[in-house]
Design a protein around this motif. Structure first.
Motif, PDB file in Angstrom:
ATOM      1  N   ALA A  99       2.390 -12.539  12.187  1.00  0.00           N
ATOM      2  CA  ALA A  99       1.720 -11.230  12.171  1.00  0.00           C
ATOM      3  C   ALA A  99       0.339 -11.342  11.503  1.00  0.00           C
ATOM      4  CB  ALA A  99       2.588 -10.203  11.460  1.00  0.00           C
ATOM      5  N   LEU A 100       0.285 -12.095  10.414  1.00  0.00           N
ATOM      6  CA  LEU A 100      -1.012 -12.292   9.746  1.00  0.00           C
ATOM      7  C   LEU A 100      -2.006 -12.915  10.722  1.00  0.00           C
ATOM      8  CD1 LEU A 100      -0.400 -13.703   6.144  1.00  0.00           C
ATOM      9  CD2 LEU A 100      -1.335 -11.484   6.795  1.00  0.00           C
ATOM     10  N   GLU A 101      -1.545 -13.932  11.429  1.00  0.00           N
ATOM     11  CA  GLU A 101      -2.406 -14.628  12.379  1.00  0.00           C
ATOM     12  C   GLU A 101      -2.847 -13.668  13.495  1.00  0.00           C
ATOM     13  OE1 GLU A 101      -3.601 -17.431  11.569  1.00  0.00           O
ATOM     14  OE2 GLU A 101      -4.779 -17.433  13.427  1.00  0.00           O
ATOM     15  N   LYS A 102      -1.873 -12.940  14.004  1.00  0.00           N
ATOM     16  CA  LYS A 102      -2.155 -11.999  15.097  1.00  0.00           C
ATOM     17  C   LYS A 102      -3.193 -10.951  14.683  1.00  0.00           C
ATOM     18  CE  LYS A 102      -0.740  -9.805  19.012  1.00  0.00           C
ATOM     19  NZ  LYS A 102      -0.641 -10.438  20.330  1.00  0.00           N
ATOM     20  N   SER A 103      -3.155 -10.561  13.421  1.00  0.00           N
ATOM     21  CA  SER A 103      -4.023  -9.460  12.974  1.00  0.00           C
ATOM     22  C   SER A 103      -5.501  -9.804  13.124  1.00  0.00           C
ATOM     23  CB  SER A 103      -3.714  -9.079  11.520  1.00  0.00           C
ATOM     24  OG  SER A 103      -4.138 -10.092  10.635  1.00  0.00           O
TER      25      SER A 103
ATOM     26  N   PHE B 205       0.032  -1.543   9.661  1.00  0.00           N
ATOM     27  CA  PHE B 205       0.719  -2.345   8.642  1.00  0.00           C
ATOM     28  C   PHE B 205       0.928  -3.761   9.172  1.00  0.00           C
ATOM     29  CE2 PHE B 205       2.263   1.736   6.809  1.00  0.00           C
ATOM     30  CZ  PHE B 205       1.952   1.480   5.483  1.00  0.00           C
ATOM     31  N   VAL B 206       0.533  -4.733   8.397  1.00  0.00           N
ATOM     32  CA  VAL B 206       0.760  -6.134   8.751  1.00  0.00           C
ATOM     33  C   VAL B 206       1.583  -6.750   7.626  1.00  0.00           C
ATOM     34  CG1 VAL B 206      -0.339  -8.354   9.254  1.00  0.00           C
ATOM     35  CG2 VAL B 206      -1.488  -6.209   9.893  1.00  0.00           C
TER      36      VAL B 206
ATOM     37  N   ARG C   4     -10.065  -3.600   5.322  1.00  0.00           N
ATOM     38  CA  ARG C   4      -8.972  -4.445   4.823  1.00  0.00           C
ATOM     39  C   ARG C   4      -8.368  -3.780   3.596  1.00  0.00           C
ATOM     40  NH1 ARG C   4     -12.793  -9.781   5.222  1.00  0.00           N
ATOM     41  NH2 ARG C   4     -12.976  -9.757   7.496  1.00  0.00           N
ATOM     42  N   ILE C   5      -7.078  -3.493   3.726  1.00  0.00           N
ATOM     43  CA  ILE C   5      -6.379  -2.746   2.682  1.00  0.00           C
ATOM     44  C   ILE C   5      -5.113  -3.524   2.332  1.00  0.00           C
ATOM     45  CG2 ILE C   5      -5.220  -0.535   2.213  1.00  0.00           C
ATOM     46  CD1 ILE C   5      -7.215   0.685   4.265  1.00  0.00           C
ATOM     47  N   VAL C   6      -4.738  -3.501   1.075  1.00  0.00           N
ATOM     48  CA  VAL C   6      -3.485  -4.168   0.692  1.00  0.00           C
ATOM     49  C   VAL C   6      -2.552  -3.133   0.073  1.00  0.00           C
ATOM     50  CG1 VAL C   6      -2.414  -5.887  -0.815  1.00  0.00           C
ATOM     51  CG2 VAL C   6      -4.578  -6.420   0.337  1.00  0.00           C
ATOM     52  N   ARG C   7      -1.330  -3.054   0.607  1.00  0.00           N
ATOM     53  CA  ARG C   7      -0.327  -2.223  -0.057  1.00  0.00           C
ATOM     54  C   ARG C   7       0.392  -3.091  -1.068  1.00  0.00           C
ATOM     55  NH1 ARG C   7       4.447   1.399   2.605  1.00  0.00           N
ATOM     56  NH2 ARG C   7       5.349  -0.626   3.154  1.00  0.00           N
TER      57      ARG C   7
ATOM     58  N   ILE D 124      -3.555  -2.745   7.099  1.00  0.00           N
ATOM     59  CA  ILE D 124      -2.923  -2.616   5.777  1.00  0.00           C
ATOM     60  C   ILE D 124      -1.969  -3.790   5.594  1.00  0.00           C
ATOM     61  CG2 ILE D 124      -1.559  -1.198   4.213  1.00  0.00           C
ATOM     62  CD1 ILE D 124      -2.271   1.258   5.866  1.00  0.00           C
ATOM     63  N   PHE D 125      -2.395  -4.780   4.855  1.00  0.00           N
ATOM     64  CA  PHE D 125      -1.540  -5.938   4.598  1.00  0.00           C
ATOM     65  C   PHE D 125      -0.484  -5.522   3.580  1.00  0.00           C
ATOM     66  CE2 PHE D 125      -5.726  -7.471   5.901  1.00  0.00           C
ATOM     67  CZ  PHE D 125      -5.367  -8.249   6.994  1.00  0.00           C
ATOM     68  N   ASP D 126       0.773  -5.696   3.953  1.00  0.00           N
ATOM     69  CA  ASP D 126       1.842  -5.116   3.139  1.00  0.00           C
ATOM     70  C   ASP D 126       2.558  -6.158   2.285  1.00  0.00           C
ATOM     71  OD1 ASP D 126       3.587  -3.199   2.128  1.00  0.00           O
ATOM     72  OD2 ASP D 126       5.086  -3.617   3.683  1.00  0.00           O
ATOM     73  N   LEU D 127       2.604  -5.865   0.979  1.00  0.00           N
ATOM     74  CA  LEU D 127       3.376  -6.704   0.057  1.00  0.00           C
ATOM     75  C   LEU D 127       4.617  -5.970  -0.434  1.00  0.00           C
ATOM     76  CD1 LEU D 127       0.363  -8.041  -2.065  1.00  0.00           C
ATOM     77  CD2 LEU D 127       1.689  -9.330  -0.371  1.00  0.00           C
ATOM     78  N   GLU D 128       4.759  -4.697  -0.032  1.00  0.00           N
ATOM     79  CA  GLU D 128       5.855  -3.889  -0.579  1.00  0.00           C
ATOM     80  C   GLU D 128       7.090  -3.917   0.326  1.00  0.00           C
ATOM     81  OE1 GLU D 128       6.210   0.115  -0.170  1.00  0.00           O
ATOM     82  OE2 GLU D 128       7.179   0.531  -2.072  1.00  0.00           O
TER      83      GLU D 128
END
Ligand code: COA
Ligand code: MG
Length: 301
Positions: A27-31, A19-20, A75-78, A40-44
């Protein structure tokens, strides 16, 4: 009941899904530098109500700045629930960024999957864009069998356990062995197996406790889970190691394939290997393991 294709588990390695938080620029940069099997890029849950729109825009910028990276992490987005104010915009942003899968939170019925699949169909999304479902509520756990069954025709590819929401909603207080949660964990795994879906275990919050994390990974693997969701970069390597086939398992798989390839094994259902009975069902498992390894390429640890 079981459609034959549906009963074949996916031959893809999905050992680690990190989860990022999209609301966290660092964190985005680190990923970019990390190599789990999936990001899993998290928007929730990790985005506070007041920062959701900003997180979505930051994610859009981040993802559109990434080139294609064959062999890199999925690449997955929650997204937020489609019933919420943010959900549809999240889904459209993820779709526009060409992600591999959309992870739906708190799925409680196949209807939720249908809604998401229809929204994706309306954007002419490619068939390869998958839906993953979080099972993290009492209703989700009760309905997991029907979610998995109907999900097969609705782009569903993986079931992901959400232990924190389960604990919150039920009041259980799982100890270190998660005994209190085992029936539910096995229920999710069973539904995934029945319908050929990936089963991904829940997060381990104490990211400085490497020993406890390794124990929980090992337990997840014994339960048949394909991998684990993670919250911190320090957990990636250990999860990849724990959910990879061991050297002994690989050697065994090769030996089984070789045994059935012998001229005198042609047409036989059972052969003997080092004094043990080996059946064709073992050959099937061995072939699948070796295929997954090949598909995972150099990532196989
Ligand atoms: N993804 C990518 N990078 C991460 C990360 C993650 N999940 N967690 C930490 N990092 C980065 C940090 O930004 C930091 O990078 P920097 O050195 O460039 O600043 C580095 O890894 C070390 O992090 P650390 O200082 O040990 O942890 P932290 O205090 O910054 O973060 C958490 C701890 C728990 C807040 C953070 O790991 C996190 O937000 N995890 C994900 C939470 C989440 O998504 N929850 C929803 C699903 S359950
Ligand atoms: Mg949750």
């Amino acid at each position: 009941m079981g459609d034959k294709a549906g009963m074949t588990p996916p031959s893809r390695l999905l050992r680690s899904a990190l989860f990022v938080p999209a609301a966290n620029a660092r964190a985005l940069e680190k990923s970019r530098t990390l190599r789990p099997d999936a990001l899993i890029f998290d928007l929730e849950d990790s985005a506070a109500p007041g920062e959701k729109a900003k997180a979505r825009e930051a994610l859009r910028t981040h993802l559109s700045g990434l080139g294609a990276a064959p062999g890199g992490p999925l690449r997955i987005v929650r997204i937020n629930a489609l019933s919420s104010a943010e959900g549809t915009e999240d889904l459209l942003a993820a779709r526009a960024c060409g992600v591999d899968a959309i992870l739906l939170p708190k799925v409680e019925s196949a209807e939720t999957l249908r809604e998401a699949a229809e929204a994706l169909d309306q954007t002419d999304a490619p068939r390869t864009l998958a839906i993953w479902a979080m099972i993290e509520t009492p209703f989700g756990l009760l309905e997991v069998s029907s979610i998995a069954r109907q999900g097969r025709s609705l782009r569903l590819e993986a079931l992901v356990v959400g232990p924190n929401d389960i604990a919150l909603a039920t009041g259980i207080r799982p100890g270190p062995e998660r005994t209190e949660m085992l029936p539910w964990l096995m229920q999710v795994k069973l539904a995934a197996s029945a319908h050929g879906l990936l089963a991904i275990d829940g997060v381990y919050a104490d990211f400085r406790d490497a020993e406890g994390f390794a124990r929980e990974c090992a337990a997840g693997r014994r339960m048949g889970y394909d991998g684990k969701t993670l919250i911190h970069p320090a957990q990636v390597e250990a999860a990849n190691a724990a959910f990879s086939p061991s050297a002994a398992e690989i050697a065994e798989a090769r030996a089984i394939v070789a045994a059935f390839a012998q001229p005198d094994a042609q047409g036989r259902g059972v052969v003997s290997l080092d004094g043990r009975m080996v059946e064709r069902l073992h050959l099937e498992g061995a072939t699948r393991l070796l295929a997954a390894l090949e598909q995972g390429g150099t990532q196989a640890g």
